[in-house]
Design a protein around this motif. Structure first.
Motif, PDB file in Angstrom:
ATOM      1  N   THR A  86      -2.042 -11.694  -0.260  1.00 62.74           N
ATOM      2  CA  THR A  86      -3.166 -11.000  -0.881  1.00 62.74           C
ATOM      3  C   THR A  86      -4.003 -10.273   0.169  1.00 62.74           C
ATOM      4  O   THR A  86      -4.057 -10.656   1.336  1.00 62.74           O
ATOM      5  N   LYS A  87      -4.667  -9.217  -0.276  1.00 66.56           N
ATOM      6  CA  LYS A  87      -5.570  -8.480   0.597  1.00 66.56           C
ATOM      7  C   LYS A  87      -6.782  -9.354   0.916  1.00 66.56           C
ATOM      8  O   LYS A  87      -7.257 -10.113   0.069  1.00 66.56           O
ATOM      9  N   LYS A 114       2.398   3.271  -5.030  1.00 62.51           N
ATOM     10  CA  LYS A 114       1.302   3.519  -5.953  1.00 62.51           C
ATOM     11  C   LYS A 114       1.668   3.050  -7.360  1.00 62.51           C
ATOM     12  O   LYS A 114       2.766   3.311  -7.853  1.00 62.51           O
ATOM     13  N   THR A 115       0.726   2.368  -8.000  1.00 60.51           N
ATOM     14  CA  THR A 115       0.883   1.957  -9.399  1.00 60.51           C
ATOM     15  C   THR A 115      -0.398   2.308 -10.144  1.00 60.51           C
ATOM     16  O   THR A 115      -1.437   2.599  -9.541  1.00 60.51           O
ATOM     17  N   THR A 171      -3.730   1.594 -12.546  1.00 55.04           N
ATOM     18  CA  THR A 171      -4.787   0.597 -12.344  1.00 55.04           C
ATOM     19  C   THR A 171      -4.557  -0.682 -13.139  1.00 55.04           C
ATOM     20  O   THR A 171      -5.141  -1.718 -12.821  1.00 55.04           O
ATOM     21  N   ASN A 190       0.806  -1.211   0.000  1.00 55.14           N
ATOM     22  CA  ASN A 190       0.000   0.000   0.000  1.00 55.14           C
ATOM     23  C   ASN A 190       0.842   1.265   0.000  1.00 55.14           C
ATOM     24  O   ASN A 190       0.326   2.348  -0.257  1.00 55.14           O
ATOM     25  N   ASP A 207      -1.308  -7.227  -0.711  1.00 56.55           N
ATOM     26  CA  ASP A 207      -1.225  -6.525   0.567  1.00 56.55           C
ATOM     27  C   ASP A 207       0.229  -6.333   0.966  1.00 56.55           C
ATOM     28  O   ASP A 207       0.652  -5.233   1.314  1.00 56.55           O
ATOM     29  N   LYS A 233      -9.562  -9.155  -1.429  1.00 61.85           N
ATOM     30  CA  LYS A 233      -9.250  -9.522  -2.804  1.00 61.85           C
ATOM     31  C   LYS A 233      -8.981 -11.009  -2.947  1.00 61.85           C
ATOM     32  O   LYS A 233      -8.594 -11.466  -4.027  1.00 61.85           O
ATOM     33  N   GLU A 285      -2.890   6.973  -8.728  1.00 63.38           N
ATOM     34  CA  GLU A 285      -3.083   6.026  -9.825  1.00 63.38           C
ATOM     35  C   GLU A 285      -3.139   6.741 -11.167  1.00 63.38           C
ATOM     36  O   GLU A 285      -2.998   6.100 -12.209  1.00 63.38           O
ATOM     37  N   GLU A 287      -3.214  -4.763  -7.675  1.00 64.99           N
ATOM     38  CA  GLU A 287      -4.217  -4.310  -6.710  1.00 64.99           C
ATOM     39  C   GLU A 287      -4.598  -5.365  -5.676  1.00 64.99           C
ATOM     40  O   GLU A 287      -5.188  -5.049  -4.645  1.00 64.99           O
ATOM     41  N   ARG A 318     -13.262  -7.816 -12.736  1.00 70.96           N
ATOM     42  CA  ARG A 318     -13.132  -7.579 -11.307  1.00 70.96           C
ATOM     43  C   ARG A 318     -14.463  -7.902 -10.639  1.00 70.96           C
ATOM     44  O   ARG A 318     -15.448  -7.183 -10.793  1.00 70.96           O
TER      45      ARG A 318
END
Length: 949
Positions: free
Chosen positions: A236-237, A147-148, A150, A144, A206, A240, A814, A203, A943
């Motif tokens: 992973t989050k 930043k990347t 989307t 987190n 985590d 997600k 983003e 995305e 998604r």
């Protein structure tokens, strides 16, 4: 922020300070206090948020923690009193509140943050997410904090993180190649690193955990023997890890360029299914090189003639352009492989837990790749008399490779004390290759010889590997036993047709024509086992006893026949180019290791093994002989780890190992794939004995989010398998019974001492607050000394390489994502005898990758790099730009779809060159690469997450 809001915040802060100064607070400690942070807009948990409590009576007392997957922060052992609670989370307004904590305080409540970017000026400094933490031997990086865009993949994300680099498609962590990637601790497509990193979206991540993965036996016993591999684990989050996600894309462009593919993931708690696939002719792949080799035929590599052991300068062999991606809609610079590649691949990965006892992971991967390559070679050989011999070659190669690969992992937890682990692997491969080449040799501006070659080969291979591991824990703590049995079966066959026309220029020119067919059958099987027993010694020690036998039987049968021009069939045997060789390698190894925990911060492991090796070989043709060799070795090892604090630790390793010569290196058959560059084996070879020393140091300061990592490695090899080159100077040269024409070269392996190397890598990462970016600076120095021999003259080639570089990755939003990188490699080559081989050269690579959303749904992407080579031969020095970019428009619900017009190599300057330097020669190689094309691409993102349970 309005003046009214600012005044209110000032008032709240002043009131808190006033209360603190006038109240009598008991100096008691509160064990645990929690709070939860969610989005005010949709009540979504805010993961990775950093919350800070500041004691108003002593502002130097700051307690900082990050939120978990439920958005919950937990503070421990807080002195009772009044505090200021403040947070900052990317994409949300800064937050500040006054709280009181006493012995009855357990839960501060739910705090809802508003979306926005407003900062509280003059009151607080913007807080940044905790980037990195050291947890024992694991470095944990918070995704987190980076930043990347989307559309970014996990590979785009990790290469922004400190200590992780992309070296021409090879992911490295702290200077070491990453050999394993797992998802939430589970296998993903076996050992294929690229499949996970390129096909999963950033995305869902985590955290990224970087660690040295121990063997399954070591993990079970708790005894780390130091035999590890660098690994990444993708955590992973929570929100997600339950749903469906992925993408599909398709595009067509100029010059009949096309690209289609995608991936889909079905995550349902512990059950996870991933399907990946692609089809393109623009050099893109989402898999590793293991699907392109395995039946490689050395004869198809033009101009090598068995000459190995060189040093390839610069990252990735100084090949122009950085690494590639898996989707042309968001990665324009493709993997700059040699030639033009057409690839079709399909893969499926499945993992699940069946009941409480069985964990299963399996994958299947299919790949078909067609490669067309044109290249040119310039090689210089230097003699002690000051004369230089030049070899030049141009070649064109077409290769068609087909591969099927299956990997399984079945873990059966019989009960709390017994487990059974089975890990079978199976692969099938077919490879066909055709090469046409022209080569010539000159000495003192006089042509010695020339050759015209056509080589066509077909290879088939089947490989099966399986390991069964049984582990048992006794009732006494620390007492365990584990038994493993492994099998490895390889079956290869090949047919090679070789047509050559060689001209030897002398007082009387001679022309030698050759038309032959070789059939090679190679099969081997290995049986190995191991027994490990551990026992606690006192309170702080542990003993491990181990015994590992292995048996390998290899047969290599090569039959070469010449063409009978009368019948146009290959029926005339050629005994010189044929061979039948059997090899048996039996190893017995056993020993003991002791681990001692001096205190909570220091661990020491020391031990060793005794190894007895029997090498038996029998060659039936072309010359009948037998080999019986015995090697006795003592293999000591040691490991020391020390944790200076929660912020830093150091680990030291010392290992020894041996390496027996292969069948190809032992058998004395001549390889005449290139008549001017012959190679053969050596029946008198001994095994190599290597010493390795490694240091890893890590430092992470969570207060200012700065990190430093150092990797240092040294290696020394006794009886190193070096190359001996013999170059004929006249027509009367006979070497090992082989008559060589002037200028012809014969290469064979030979044991030599004097090989050692030292290399270092350091990286320093820090946030640049004013730029809202992360800066990673890295550098290193390496030294390698390689012995070799040319015409019975020993030469020690010393290579010094200085590497430096840096990566600046944006952390703005983003909508604005950029990465600026620079890498420089300066090499100095010195030779003890061949002074003419001394050489200095520089390789520099600069790149800027930009992804912005300037207006609503429009996306602009640009990737530009500059590659500069200096110090090579005049025709190979290069300075060129590789610029690719595109414009896309997103539409449909949640911008799930995109239509983009992309351009690759806008300036049409793409190039690929490499340099190889050894103690015997310098070689420059230029290869055909992909050049400019335009492509229209449609992408659809899937998604459908169900949120955390």
């Amino acid at each position: 922020m309005s003046n009214r809001k600012t005044l209110a915040l000032y008032s709240k802060l002043f009131l808190s300070l006033f209360i603190a100064s006038t109240s009598i607070i008991k100096a008691q400690s509160v064990e645990q206090v929690t709070a939860q942070f969610v989005s005010k807009n949709n009540n979504e948990n805010l993961i990775g948020l950093v919350a800070t409590l500041i004691n108003v009576s002593d502002t130097n007392q700051k307690h900082k923690v990050s939120s978990n997957e439920n958005g919950i922060v937990t503070f421990t052992k807080l002195p009772a009193g009044n505090y200021i609670l403040r947070t900052n989370y990317i994409g949300f307004k800064s937050f500040i509140s006054s709280v009181k904590i006493d012995s009855n305080t357990k839960y501060l409540g739910v705090f809802k943050l508003e979306e926005g970017t407003t900062q509280l000026k003059d009151i607080l400094i913007q807080e940044q997410a905790l980037r990195t933490q050291i947890k024992g031997d694991t470095i944990e990086i918070n995704a987190n904090a980076y930043k990347t865009n989307t559309d970014a993949s996990v590979q785009d994300l990790v290469t922004k993180m400190p200590g992780i680099t992309n070296d021409n498609g090879t992911i490295k962590a702290q200077g070491e190649n990453v050999q394993k990637v797992t998802i939430d601790g589970r296998e993903f497509f076996g050992d294929d690193v690229n499949l996970a990193l390129k096909n999963l979206p950033a995305e869902i991540v985590d955290k990224i955990q970087v660690f040295d993965r121990q063997s399954d036996q070591s993990l079970f016993t708790g005894f780390n023997d130091g035999n590890t591999q660098k690994a990444l684990n993708i955590v992973t989050k929570a929100g997600k890890s339950n749903g469906s996600f992925g993408k599909v894309y398709g595009g067509y462009g100029t010059n009949d360029r096309y690209s289609a593919g995608g991936n889909i993931n079905f995550f349902r708690g512990k059950q996870r299914i991933t399907v990946v696939g692609l089809s393109n002719n623009i050099n893109q792949q989402n898999f590793s090189s293991q699907d392109l080799v395995g039946v490689s035929n050395n004869s198809t590599a033009p101009g090598r003639g068995g000459m190995g052991g060189g040093m390839r300068g610069g990252p990735g062999g100084m090949r122009g352009g950085p690494g590639g991606g898996d989707n042309p809609s968001n990665n324009f610079i493709t993997s700059n492989q040699g030639g033009i590649n057409t690839t079709n691949s399909l893969g499926v990965n499945f993992s699940d837990s069946w009941g409480k006892k069985i964990n299963f992971t399996g994958s299947y991967f299919f790949n078909k790749s067609v490669n067309n390559t044109d290249n040119s070679i310039e090689r210089i050989n230097f003699f002690s008399d000051g004369k230089n011999q030049f070899y030049k070659q141009t070649s064109s190669t077409n290769t068609d490779n087909l591969n099927h690969r299956l990997n399984f992992r079945i873990e059966y937890n019989i009960d709390s004390n017994n487990t059974l682990l089975i890990t079978p692997k199976l692969s099938f491969q077919n490879n066909t290759s055709s090469t046409y080449s022209l080569g010539n040799t000159t000495l003192s501006n006089s042509t010695l010889n020339s050759t015209d070659n056509f080589n066509n080969s077909t290879n088939n291979a089947v490989s099966f590997n399986n390991n069964i591991l049984y582990r048992h824990k006794f009732s006494k703590p620390g007492r365990t036993i584990s038994l493993s049995v492994g099998t490895d079966i390889n079956d290869k066959n090949a047919q090679t047709d070789l047509v050559t026309k060689t001209i030897y220029y002398s007082t009387t020119d001679s022309v030698v024509n050759n038309n032959q067919r070789s059939t090679t059958l190679n099969n081997s099987y290995t049986l190995n086992g191991s027994i490990n027993y551990t026992e606690n010694i006192g309170k702080n020690g542990m003993l491990m006893l181990n015994y590992s036998p292995s048996y390998t039987n290899t047969n290599n049968n090569k039959q070469t026949n010449l063409l009978d021009t009368a019948t146009q069939t290959y029926t005339i045997p050629n005994s010189t180019l044929s061979s039948n060789f059997d090899n048996i390698l039996t190893t017995q190894r056993g020993g003991a290791n002791v681990r001692w925990r001096w205190n909570e911060k220091t661990n020491l492991m020391i031990g060793g093994n005794y190894q007895y090796v029997i090498l038996e070989g029998a060659q039936k043709s072309p010359i009948e002989y037998k080999i019986n060799k015995y090697f006795n070795s003592v293999l000591p090892n040691a490991m020391l780890s020390h944790q200076f604090s929660k912020k830093s630790n150091i680990r030291l390793f010392y290992r020894t190992s041996t390496n027996a010569p292969s069948v190809t290196q032992l058998q004395t058959v001549i390889d005449n794939s290139n008549p001017l560059l012959l190679s053969t084996g050596n029946a008198n070879l001994k095994q190599e004995y290597a010493h390795s020393f490694t240091t890893r140091y890590g430092y992470t300061n969570t207060d200012n989010n700065r990190s430093f990592y150092l990797f240092l490695n040294g290696n020394m090899t006794q009886d190193y398998l070096a190359n001996t080159s013999l170059i004929a100077k006249d027509s009367n040269t006979v070497i090992n019974g082989v008559k060589l024409a002037p200028g012809t070269q014969l290469t064979l392996p030979e044991n030599m001492d004097g090989n050692w190397s030292v290399n270092s890598f350091a990286t320093y990462g820090l946030p640049i607050k004013k730029l809202k970016s992360n800066l990673n600076i890295n550098g290193g120095v390496s030294y390698t000394r390689t012995p070799s021999k040319i015409n019975n003259l020993v030469n020690l080639a010393s290579n010094y390489t200085i590497t430096t570089g840096g990566v600046l990755g944006s952390n703005i939003s983003e909508k604005i994502d950029f990465t600026i990188s620079y890498t420089a490699n300066y090499s100095i080559v010195e030779n003890s005898v061949q002074a003419n081989l001394n050489n200095n050269y520089l390789n520099q690579l600069s790149s800027i990758k930009l992804n912005i959303v300037p207006y609503k749904n429009w996306v602009i992407r640009s990737d530009i790099s500059n590659t500069n080579y200096t110090g090579l031969s005049a025709s190979f020095n290069q300075n060129f730009f590789l610029w690719s970019g595109g414009v896309g428009y997103k539409f449909l619900q949640n911008n799930a779809a995109e239509l983009a017009l992309n351009t690759f190599d806008i300036l049409n300057q793409n190039n690929s060159i490499s340099r190889t330097v050894s103690g015997n020669y310098i070689e420059d190689n230029k290869t055909l690469v992909l050049n400019r094309y335009f492509m229209l691409v449609f992408t659809y993102n899937i998604r459908a997450f169900k949120g955390a349970k």
